[in-house]
Enzyme design. Structure first.
Site, mmCIF file in Angstrom:
data_model
loop_
_atom_site.group_PDB
_atom_site.id
_atom_site.type_symbol
_atom_site.label_atom_id
_atom_site.label_comp_id
_atom_site.label_asym_id
_atom_site.label_seq_id
_atom_site.Cartn_x
_atom_site.Cartn_y
_atom_site.Cartn_z
ATOM 1 N N ASN A 6 0.858 -1.182 0.000
ATOM 2 C CA ASN A 6 0.000 0.000 0.000
ATOM 3 C C ASN A 6 0.901 1.240 0.000
ATOM 4 O OD1 ASN A 6 -1.845 2.028 0.479
ATOM 5 N ND2 ASN A 6 -2.337 1.391 2.577
ATOM 6 N N LYS A 8 0.025 4.278 -0.192
ATOM 7 C CA LYS A 8 -0.625 5.456 0.409
ATOM 8 C C LYS A 8 -0.366 6.667 -0.493
ATOM 9 C CE LYS A 8 -0.181 3.231 4.835
ATOM 10 N NZ LYS A 8 -0.062 3.322 6.276
ATOM 11 N N HIS A 88 -9.596 1.247 5.098
ATOM 12 C CA HIS A 88 -8.293 1.473 5.758
ATOM 13 C C HIS A 88 -8.483 2.481 6.889
ATOM 14 C CE1 HIS A 88 -4.170 2.639 6.524
ATOM 15 N NE2 HIS A 88 -3.807 1.511 5.935
ATOM 16 N N GLU A 90 -6.758 4.855 7.896
ATOM 17 C CA GLU A 90 -6.478 6.263 7.577
ATOM 18 C C GLU A 90 -7.692 6.916 6.922
ATOM 19 O OE1 GLU A 90 -2.796 5.548 5.547
ATOM 20 O OE2 GLU A 90 -1.846 5.113 7.472
ATOM 21 N N GLU A 157 -5.364 -4.668 10.809
ATOM 22 C CA GLU A 157 -4.274 -3.715 11.020
ATOM 23 C C GLU A 157 -4.531 -2.895 12.278
ATOM 24 O OE1 GLU A 157 -2.232 -2.571 7.101
ATOM 25 O OE2 GLU A 157 -4.103 -1.482 7.137
ATOM 26 N N GLY A 163 2.672 2.349 10.760
ATOM 27 C CA GLY A 163 3.640 3.422 10.551
ATOM 28 C C GLY A 163 4.392 3.831 11.804
ATOM 29 N N SER A 193 3.506 -2.069 10.472
ATOM 30 C CA SER A 193 4.960 -2.158 10.693
ATOM 31 C C SER A 193 5.558 -3.515 10.317
ATOM 32 C CB SER A 193 5.310 -1.772 12.125
ATOM 33 O OG SER A 193 4.986 -0.407 12.352
HETATM 34 P P1 PGA Z 1 2.936 0.354 7.647
HETATM 35 O O1 PGA Z 1 1.455 0.572 7.064
HETATM 36 O O2 PGA Z 1 3.453 -0.934 7.039
HETATM 37 O O3 PGA Z 1 3.709 1.540 7.178
HETATM 38 O O4 PGA Z 1 2.818 0.258 9.127
HETATM 39 C C1 PGA Z 1 0.571 -0.507 6.912
HETATM 40 C C2 PGA Z 1 -0.753 -0.046 6.359
HETATM 41 O O5 PGA Z 1 -1.285 0.981 6.806
HETATM 42 O O6 PGA Z 1 -1.326 -0.698 5.466
#
Ligand code: PGA
Length: 232
Positions: A6, A8, A88, A90, A157, A163, A193
């Site tokens: 992803n 983003k 997601h 976010e 997640e 992140g 992560s």
């Molecule tokens: P990350 O993000 O691997 O940077 O923690 C995962 C995600 O939000 O899909």
């Protein structure tokens, strides 16, 4: 295993094209039945060739029409894109997508035959309340979602692991995936992560069918280190 990248709001159209070319080459040298998916930003969607599936990070639940700033089925199908990330954290937290909006999107894209990677995850304050609270929170994110939909993959997640560099522990992933697997029968990814240093222990957890990766997917070499180090 499923390895989903992803991006983003990272990468441009140019850098994505470059990434896809390198990824296609690396995938052609690799054997095994793993599946790779990439979710580039909307401006970088295109018909890339290679042993991977391209999906959209978001879309609006309509084919086309008067929805300023949005991307619909018409725009995705131009590039043969039939895979979509929905829910997601976010989008839920920053863009304020409610469970109702997420479910509406889900239902629409099911009716359009899309493959859906549906994300769920709890915030830290819920995790700190203990397993029961986590279970209730996560199951509420299935409201309005047909978990028997054939082209569904769920991604768990935990928000506090996204992140932050702090992945959930193997124990936490194991317990949560076990609980989720008793409710949904589809493939279940872990995200938060995931990186080359922890992929092996995460991939080895029972009930982990793949990973959804943000930060560590942005460079082809780092993403391929995950793809080649996962479950055997
Ligand atoms: P990350 O993000 O691997 O940077 O923690 C995962 C995600 O939000 O899909």
């Amino acid at each position: 295993m499923i390895y989903a990248a992803n991006f983003k709001m990272n990468h441009t159209r140019n850098s994505t094209a470059d990434y896809m070319e390198k990824l296609a080459k690396r995938m052609s040298e690799k054997s095994g039945g793993d599946r790779v998916m990439v979710f580039p930003p909307a401006t970088a969607l295109d018909s890339y060739t290679g042993d991977f599936t391209i999906g959209a990070q978001n879309a609006y639940p309509a084919v086309s029409g008067a929805y300023t700033g949005e991307t619909g089925v018409l725009q995705l199908e131009e590039f043969g894109i039939k895979t979509l990330l929905i829910g997601h954290s976010e989008r839920r937290e920053i863009m304020g997508e409610s469970q109702e909006a997420v479910a509406e999107k889900f239902q629409f894209f099911c009716s359009e035959g899309f493959e859906i990677v549906y994300c769920i995850g709890e915030p830290l304050e819920v995790r700190e309340q203990g397993e029961e609270a986590v279970t209730a929170y996560l199951l509420a994110q299935f409201e309005g979602i047909d978990t028997r939909y054939k082209k569904l993959t769920v991604a768990y997640e935990p928000i506090w692991a996204i992140g932050t560099g702090r992945s959930a522990t193997v124990e936490e992933i194991s317990r949560t995936h076990k609980m989720l697997k008793s409710h949904v029968k589809c493939a279940l990814l872990y995200g938060g992560s995931v990186k080359p240093e922890n992929i092996q222990e995460i991939a080895a957890v029972d009930g982990v069918d793949g990973v959804l990766v943000g930060g560590a997917s942005l460079e082809v070499e780092s993403f391929m280190a995950l793809v080649t180090a996962g479950k055997v």
